[in-house]
Scaffold this active site. Structure first.
Site, PDB file in Angstrom:
ATOM      1  N   GLU A  42       0.869  -1.166   0.000  1.00  0.00           N
ATOM      2  CA  GLU A  42       0.000   0.000   0.000  1.00  0.00           C
ATOM      3  C   GLU A  42       0.915   1.227   0.000  1.00  0.00           C
ATOM      4  O   GLU A  42       1.790   1.340   0.864  1.00  0.00           O
ATOM      5  CB  GLU A  42      -0.886   0.011   1.250  1.00  0.00           C
ATOM      6  CG  GLU A  42      -1.801   1.210   1.229  1.00  0.00           C
ATOM      7  CD  GLU A  42      -2.796   1.265   2.387  1.00  0.00           C
ATOM      8  OE1 GLU A  42      -2.828   0.351   3.222  1.00  0.00           O
ATOM      9  OE2 GLU A  42      -3.537   2.266   2.423  1.00  0.00           O
ATOM     10  N   ARG A 268       5.354 -12.751   9.801  1.00  0.00           N
ATOM     11  CA  ARG A 268       6.028 -11.511   9.448  1.00  0.00           C
ATOM     12  C   ARG A 268       7.369 -11.417  10.172  1.00  0.00           C
ATOM     13  O   ARG A 268       7.577 -12.087  11.178  1.00  0.00           O
ATOM     14  CB  ARG A 268       5.140 -10.309   9.741  1.00  0.00           C
ATOM     15  CG  ARG A 268       4.881 -10.079  11.212  1.00  0.00           C
ATOM     16  CD  ARG A 268       3.746  -9.086  11.453  1.00  0.00           C
ATOM     17  NE  ARG A 268       4.019  -7.779  10.908  1.00  0.00           N
ATOM     18  CZ  ARG A 268       3.286  -7.190   9.951  1.00  0.00           C
ATOM     19  NH1 ARG A 268       2.257  -7.806   9.427  1.00  0.00           N
ATOM     20  NH2 ARG A 268       3.578  -5.998   9.533  1.00  0.00           N
ATOM     21  N   LYS A 278       4.197   0.736  10.270  1.00  0.00           N
ATOM     22  CA  LYS A 278       4.225   1.891   9.362  1.00  0.00           C
ATOM     23  C   LYS A 278       3.743   3.142  10.063  1.00  0.00           C
ATOM     24  O   LYS A 278       4.201   4.239   9.779  1.00  0.00           O
ATOM     25  CB  LYS A 278       3.307   1.631   8.168  1.00  0.00           C
ATOM     26  CG  LYS A 278       4.034   1.246   6.901  1.00  0.00           C
ATOM     27  CD  LYS A 278       3.050   1.334   5.743  1.00  0.00           C
ATOM     28  CE  LYS A 278       3.383   0.309   4.685  1.00  0.00           C
ATOM     29  NZ  LYS A 278       2.301   0.158   3.715  1.00  0.00           N
TER      30      LYS A 278
END
Ligand code: ATP
Ligand code: MG
Length: 564
Positions: A42, A268, A278
């Site tokens: 994104e 992850r 983020k």
């Protein structure tokens, strides 16, 4: 310089990880002709080292199994996305050594098709426009232990839903006035299936579609269908999407899609001393805690690159940590290990004095100087050698001298003899101080018979030190970077500022480097002997060289722990 080519084509390694095993089995059983993966960022921030793991996995699988990997921007929320991020993401994927070729896509490429599919769901009685507020929707969603409540708008007719949805698209309603939801099951044990939101109204300009759209699909509605349109075979994402997989499948089951991708989840990357959220990274930049997204202290790919880490080291690290199904935290020391491995092989050796202390060699004639030979790489003869100049006035490192030596201090102190690398033995004969008592200069003598660094009479010295000739040395700024956080497990949420390391940057304005470093190139690694690996920073000008420390010679984190 050793080459830094992209990870070369290699045979897939059986058993390397469970995802590669699945891909290998699917290809062997001819369930797919070729493997097609995608990396779907994104564009609401810069990529970080966690994304590098995902990139390495998706592009790596495509390379190893002769398939392809798409770069797809998940650009479904114009309120948070920016062109700057799109450009940075492309740059970073390329720098890492991967190539999407012609396969650059955007979820926004599919907005028309996604809209048509949403209409199909409405016609089939499987989606409805809900007028409840965001808060009401949240409250009525229920909890892990309680079922949700049906929306009072759940049973609108298809005709009414189609009309309202059309008017949402036309921009008739303000942000948040209505949403489109799937009609699945408000009592489902999986909260993701409790009539998930498919579209929300967002009046904002989109980097690609401008103000054409007033409604935007959310991640879940866009992602799987984009995969299906692109004929992705293996849609690989992180574990937090495991609970979304039933929804991913529900859309594909209930829509007339052109192919049937499958979602697989892996753990992850988490790293000690590092935050990969983020939101926090954005805060670090916006709050001025770092100098930007590519600040060398940031775990972003851009920051890692600016710090002088070669792409090869990052790829090596990704390969070493592997891919697993269970979450874990990787020791930041492991990344450092990969960095040192790569840099030790490739970085040329140079001398730099970070905190200079002047030395006068009393028995070396004034006005005289001589050139000595210094090797560029101890393990690589092909790297050749260079000349360095020795003269009466030199600089050594302040910390290499002690007026009163502590125990086991073998470097320079009054009366002691040491070796200057590639040059001579010198012995300290005196200390000069200013009025305040600060040492300003050392007086030494040298032994002309020790040229090259060995004494013909066989006497030994216990220390070899780096040095520079005062007349030749070039002034430089040196930035010493330390971990950005001072805890192995920094807060990834609100309280992150409390865990910031106040000593994460130490700027030395008065360092000196050897003349060969005039040729240094931005990001090209160099080893300052005995100090660590450094690289020229792009802040350098013709007037001022700026070097950044990539990494010290020894494990930062082991040392930190030992110090307690
Ligand atoms: P957010 O969705 O909150 O903006 P994100 O980190 O998930 O943040 P994306 O741009 O959606 O960002 O991520 C792109 C891809 O990278 C996703 O497939 C995601 O699963 C993967 N990814 C993100 N963080 C990590 C990580 N720490 N380790 C491995 N893969 C990651
Ligand atoms: Mg995400």
């Amino acid at each position: 310089m050793a080459s830094d080519k992209t990870s070369e084509q290699q045979a897939p390694e059986a058993g390397r990880d469970f995802i590669r095993d699945i891909v290998a089995a699917d290809l062997a059983a001819k369930r797919h002709g070729t493997v097609v993966t995608r990396f779907p960022p994104e564009p609401n921030g810069y990529l970080h080292i966690g994304h590098a793991k995902s990139i390495g996995l998706n592009f790596g699988i495509a390379q190893e199994f002769g398939g392809r990997c798409h770069l797809r921007f998940d650009d479904t929320n114009p309120a948070r996305e920016e062109q700057e991020y799109i450009d940075a993401i492309k740059r970073d994927v390329k720098w890492l050594g991967y190539d999407w070729g012609d396969n650059l896509f955007h979820a926004s490429d599919y907005f028309d098709q996604l809209y048509a599919w949403a209409q199909d769901l409405i016609r089939a009685g499987k989606a409805y426009v809900d007028d409840q507020s965001q808060d009401q929707i949240r409250i009525n969603r229920g909890t892990l232990t309680e079922p949700g409540k049906n929306s009072p708008f759940r049973d609108r007719s298809a005709a009414e839903n189609l009309d309202l949805f059309e008017r949402m698209k036309a921009g008739e309603f303000p942000n948040g006035a209505r949403v489109l939801r799937a009609k699945i099951d408000m009592a489902s044990g999986n909260i993701n299936l409790r009539d998930p939101v498919l579209y929300r109204i967002i009046h904002a300009s989109h980097p690609r579609t401008g103000t054409t759209w007033k409604i935007y699909p959310n991640y879940d509605f866009a992602h799987g269908q984009s995969d299906a349109i692109e004929r992705i075979t293996h849609s690989i994402c992180t574990l937090e999407f495991e609970d979304h997989r039933p929804l991913y499948d529900w859309f594909l089951d209930n829509l007339d899609v052109p192919s049937r991708p499958h979602q697989y989840e892996f753990a992850r990357l988490n790293l000690t001393y590092t935050v990969l959220s983020k939101r926090v990274l954005t805060e670090l930049v916006r709050g001025g805690h770092v100098a930007g997204w590519d600040d060398p202290r940031m775990p972003t790919i851009a920051g890692i690159r600016r710090r002088g880490v070669p792409a090869e080291a990052l790829r090596d690290f990704i390969k070493r940590i592997g891919v697993a199904k269970a979450n874990s935290v990787v020791d930041a020391g492991m990344f450092e290990f990969s960095i040192r491995e790569a840099l030790n092989r490739t970085a040329l050796r140079r001398m730099a004095v970070l905190r200079p202390l002047k030395v006068v060699i009393e028995n070396y004639p004034e006005g005289k100087s001589e050139e000595l030979e210094a090797v560029n790489h101890p393990d690589d003869a092909s790297a050749g050698s260079r000349k360095i100049r020795f003269a009466r006035e030199l600089f050594i490192e302040q910390e290499d001298f002690a007026e009163v030596p502590p125990k086991k201090f073998f470097r320079l102190f009054p009366g002691n003899e040491v070796r200057l690398r590639y040059a001579y033995f010198i012995k300290c004969t005196g200390v000069v101080k200013d009025a305040a008592g600060t040492i300003t200069e050392l007086r030494c003598t040298y032994d002309p018979a020790t040229k090259g660094g060995n004494a013909p009479d066989g006497r030994k010295v216990k220390a070899t030190m780096h040095w520079l000739s005062a007349a030749d040395a070039i002034p430089a700024e040196v930035r010493l970077y330390n971990p950005l956080f001072n805890r192995p497990d920094p807060s990834g949420g609100e309280g992150f500022t409390a865990d910031l390391n106040p000593q994460s940057l130490d700027v030395l304005k008065d360092a000196r480097v050897e003349p060969a470093l005039k040729e240094a190139k931005v990001e090209q690694p160099v080893q300052f002997e005995r100090q660590g690996y450094f690289c020229l920073d792009r802040d350098s000008t013709s007037q001022k060289l700026v070097f950044s420390r990539t990494i010290g010679l020894r494990d930062t984190f082991a040392k930190e722990t030992a110090k307690g």
